[in-house]
Design an enzyme around this catalytic site. Structure first.
Site, PDB file in Angstrom:
ATOM      1  N   THR A  48     -11.303   2.383  -0.231  1.00  0.00           N
ATOM      2  CA  THR A  48     -12.040   3.208   0.741  1.00  0.00           C
ATOM      3  C   THR A  48     -11.104   4.272   1.300  1.00  0.00           C
ATOM      4  O   THR A  48      -9.906   4.022   1.484  1.00  0.00           O
ATOM      5  CB  THR A  48     -12.532   2.314   1.901  1.00  0.00           C
ATOM      6  OG1 THR A  48     -13.403   1.323   1.369  1.00  0.00           O
ATOM      7  CG2 THR A  48     -13.283   3.122   2.956  1.00  0.00           C
ATOM      8  N   ASP A  81      -2.378   3.626   4.557  1.00  0.00           N
ATOM      9  CA  ASP A  81      -1.912   4.420   5.697  1.00  0.00           C
ATOM     10  C   ASP A  81      -0.390   4.494   5.713  1.00  0.00           C
ATOM     11  O   ASP A  81       0.181   5.465   6.198  1.00  0.00           O
ATOM     12  CB  ASP A  81      -2.439   3.801   7.000  1.00  0.00           C
ATOM     13  CG  ASP A  81      -3.962   3.834   7.029  1.00  0.00           C
ATOM     14  OD1 ASP A  81      -4.526   4.918   6.891  1.00  0.00           O
ATOM     15  OD2 ASP A  81      -4.578   2.753   7.137  1.00  0.00           O
ATOM     16  N   GLU A  97     -11.313  -4.693   1.834  1.00  0.00           N
ATOM     17  CA  GLU A  97     -10.251  -4.221   0.930  1.00  0.00           C
ATOM     18  C   GLU A  97      -9.349  -5.383   0.518  1.00  0.00           C
ATOM     19  O   GLU A  97      -8.967  -5.508  -0.652  1.00  0.00           O
ATOM     20  CB  GLU A  97      -9.429  -3.123   1.612  1.00  0.00           C
ATOM     21  CG  GLU A  97     -10.208  -1.830   1.793  1.00  0.00           C
ATOM     22  CD  GLU A  97      -9.515  -0.793   2.634  1.00  0.00           C
ATOM     23  OE1 GLU A  97      -9.947   0.363   2.593  1.00  0.00           O
ATOM     24  OE2 GLU A  97      -8.550  -1.120   3.346  1.00  0.00           O
TER      25      GLU A  97
HETATM   26  C1  5RP Z   1      -9.363   2.355   4.753  1.00  0.00           C
HETATM   27  C2  5RP Z   1      -7.965   2.376   4.267  1.00  0.00           C
HETATM   28  C3  5RP Z   1      -7.491   3.607   3.570  1.00  0.00           C
HETATM   29  O1  5RP Z   1      -7.034   3.266   2.311  1.00  0.00           O
HETATM   30  C4  5RP Z   1      -6.406   4.241   4.375  1.00  0.00           C
HETATM   31  O2  5RP Z   1      -6.877   4.436   5.713  1.00  0.00           O
HETATM   32  C5  5RP Z   1      -5.968   5.569   3.781  1.00  0.00           C
HETATM   33  O3  5RP Z   1      -7.001   6.484   3.915  1.00  0.00           O
HETATM   34  P1  5RP Z   1      -6.891   7.971   3.404  1.00  0.00           P
HETATM   35  O4  5RP Z   1      -6.857   7.941   1.921  1.00  0.00           O
HETATM   36  O5  5RP Z   1      -8.137   8.633   3.961  1.00  0.00           O
HETATM   37  O6  5RP Z   1      -5.642   8.569   3.987  1.00  0.00           O
HETATM   38  O7  5RP Z   1      -7.206   1.446   4.391  1.00  0.00           O
HETATM   39  O8  5RP Z   1      -9.641   1.194   5.506  1.00  0.00           O
END
Ligand code: 5RP
Length: 223
Positions: free
Chosen positions: A28, A84, A103
């Site tokens: 996601t 993140d 996830e």
């Molecule tokens: C969602 C997540 C995402 O993988 C994480 O937040 C990274 O997001 P992005 O690709 O928009 O930077 O853990 O729950």
């Protein structure tokens, strides 16, 4: 290259890990959205996907990619997701997009976690990004105190002044001020606190490979 271009680069590069004829695990977030868009080109050569959020499910289905329930599948060969933060061991912080529990479930049923991220996500020690924790709402006050005892400040994630509700009907804490030097131990400990659904440290379900988007192209890091 912009951050968006780096995300598109690694989203495209992740296609090499998708096995023809199989079902792929899909994470996601904005980086995964680039992967899903790229995956449309393989629509006819894969069976489909197991998705980690309602948002990814909608995007996959809109592109004509069948989505299976995780209970319909024993094992997936690969799970593709963003992060993140990711450190030099492949340990990650995830959950900025509120999907951390699903996830972790899909990651756990996959043989290999391929993380796709732009280079801003690489850290020496986890904890710079506010740590997401999915929690049962009635435990919020006590869990804030438990994080305070570790030196962290936990805030309820809000949207338009209201608590964010996850796909599982729960709330989220974001914890600042932590330096997570022992991710395996930290994940195990916090996951045992009553009221914690999932902590956003992915150490037990760490990445096997990271495709890191850099100004010089995609750097492949294996752990
Ligand atoms: C969602 C997540 C995402 O993988 C994480 O937040 C990274 O997001 P992005 O690709 O928009 O930077 O853990 O729950």
């Amino acid at each position: 290259m912009t951050q968006d271009e780096l995300k598109a680069l690694v989203g495209q590069a992740a296609l090499q890990y998708v096995v023809a004829g199989e079902i792929v695990g899909v994470g996601t977030g904005s980086t995964v959205n680039k992967f899903i868009d790229a995956l449309a080109s393989m629509r006819d050569s894969i069976r489909g996907a197991v998705s980690s959020s309602n948002a990814s499910t909608q995007r996959l289905q809109a592109l004509g990619i069948p989505v299976f329930d995780s209970n319909e599948v024993d094992e997936l060969s690969v799970y593709i997701d963003g992060a993140d933060e990711i450190d030099a061991n492949g340990y990650m912080v995830k959950g900025g997009g509120a999907a951390l529990t699903r996830e972790k479930i899909v990651a756990a049923q996959s043989r290999r976690f391929v993380c796709i991220a732009d280079e801003s996500k690489l850290v020496e020690v986890l904890g710079r990004f506010p740590l997401p924790v999915e929690v049962i709402p009635m435990a919020v006050r006590r869990l804030k105190r438990q994080f305070a005892a570790l030196g962290g400040v936990a805030s309820l994630r809000l949207k338009n002044g209201q608590p964010v509700v996850t796909d599982n009907g729960q709330h989220l804490l974001d914890v600042t001020g932590l330096s997570i030097s022992e991710p395996l131990r930290f994940e195990s400990e916090v996951n045992q606190w009553p009221g914690v659904v999932t902590v956003g440290v992915f150490a037990h379900q760490k990445a096997a490979v990271c495709l890191l988007g850099t100004g010089g192209g995609v750097r492949t890091i294996s752990y």
